[in-house]
Motif scaffolding. Structure first.
Motif: not given
Length: 152
Positions: A39-48, A52-54, A76-90
């Motif tokens: 659920v958190l990754l969905i928020v982080l990825i769609f925010g990203h 970046n795109l829209l 944005w460093q923390v945002w991308d770090l959270l996205m990286l760590w959560l995606a990798m652990i997941h």
């Protein structure tokens, strides 16, 4: 216990014994983590993707300067770090579950999970280093190679 390989079907009413012993409720917590991180990754990825795109000029605006300007902000460093760590652990947890389900030999399971954990550590360490040590304006670089927001 007889198996199908012996030509005998095991008793369906026999008590189930687990092949892998896990201490406590670690698999329960892994299951809960997968749902929460998903659920958190969905928020982080769609925010990203939205930023970046829209926002702004879209995908055409993504270049070295865009990333440099974005990572100049701790947010944005923390945002991308959270996205990286959560995606990798997941992802690592999901692949670990697949290995436990399908690797029949203990040696195979240990080798595959060791390679998985090694890949996890290398990716997370390198990704974290890139996020926090990225310098879009390195000292001593030629002025024509630097982004427009850098002072030569």
């Amino acid at each position: 216990m007889a198996t199908i390989d012996d030509g005998v079907i095991a008793n369906p009413r026999a008590r189930y014994t687990r092949r892998l012993r896990t201490p406590g409720n670690s698999e329960l917590w892994a299951w809960i983590f997968m749902r929460a991180s998903g659920v958190l990754l969905i928020v982080l990825i769609f925010g990203h993707l939205f930023v970046n795109l829209l926002v702004g000029d879209g995908v055409g605006a993504i270049d070295f300067a865009f990333v440099g300007g974005k990572w100049a902000s701790p947010f944005w460093q923390v945002w991308d770090l959270l996205m990286l760590w959560l995606a990798m652990i997941h992802g690592t947890n999901g692949v670990r579950t697949i290995i436990n389900d399908y690797a029949e030999r203990d040696v195979t399971r240990v080798v595959l999970k060791s390679l998985l954990y090694l890949a996890f550590v290398v990716t997370v360490v390198l990704g974290t280093l890139v996020i926090f040590t990225f310098d879009p304006c390195p000292t001593g670089a030629a002025a024509h190679l630097l982004p427009s927001f850098c002072t030569a």
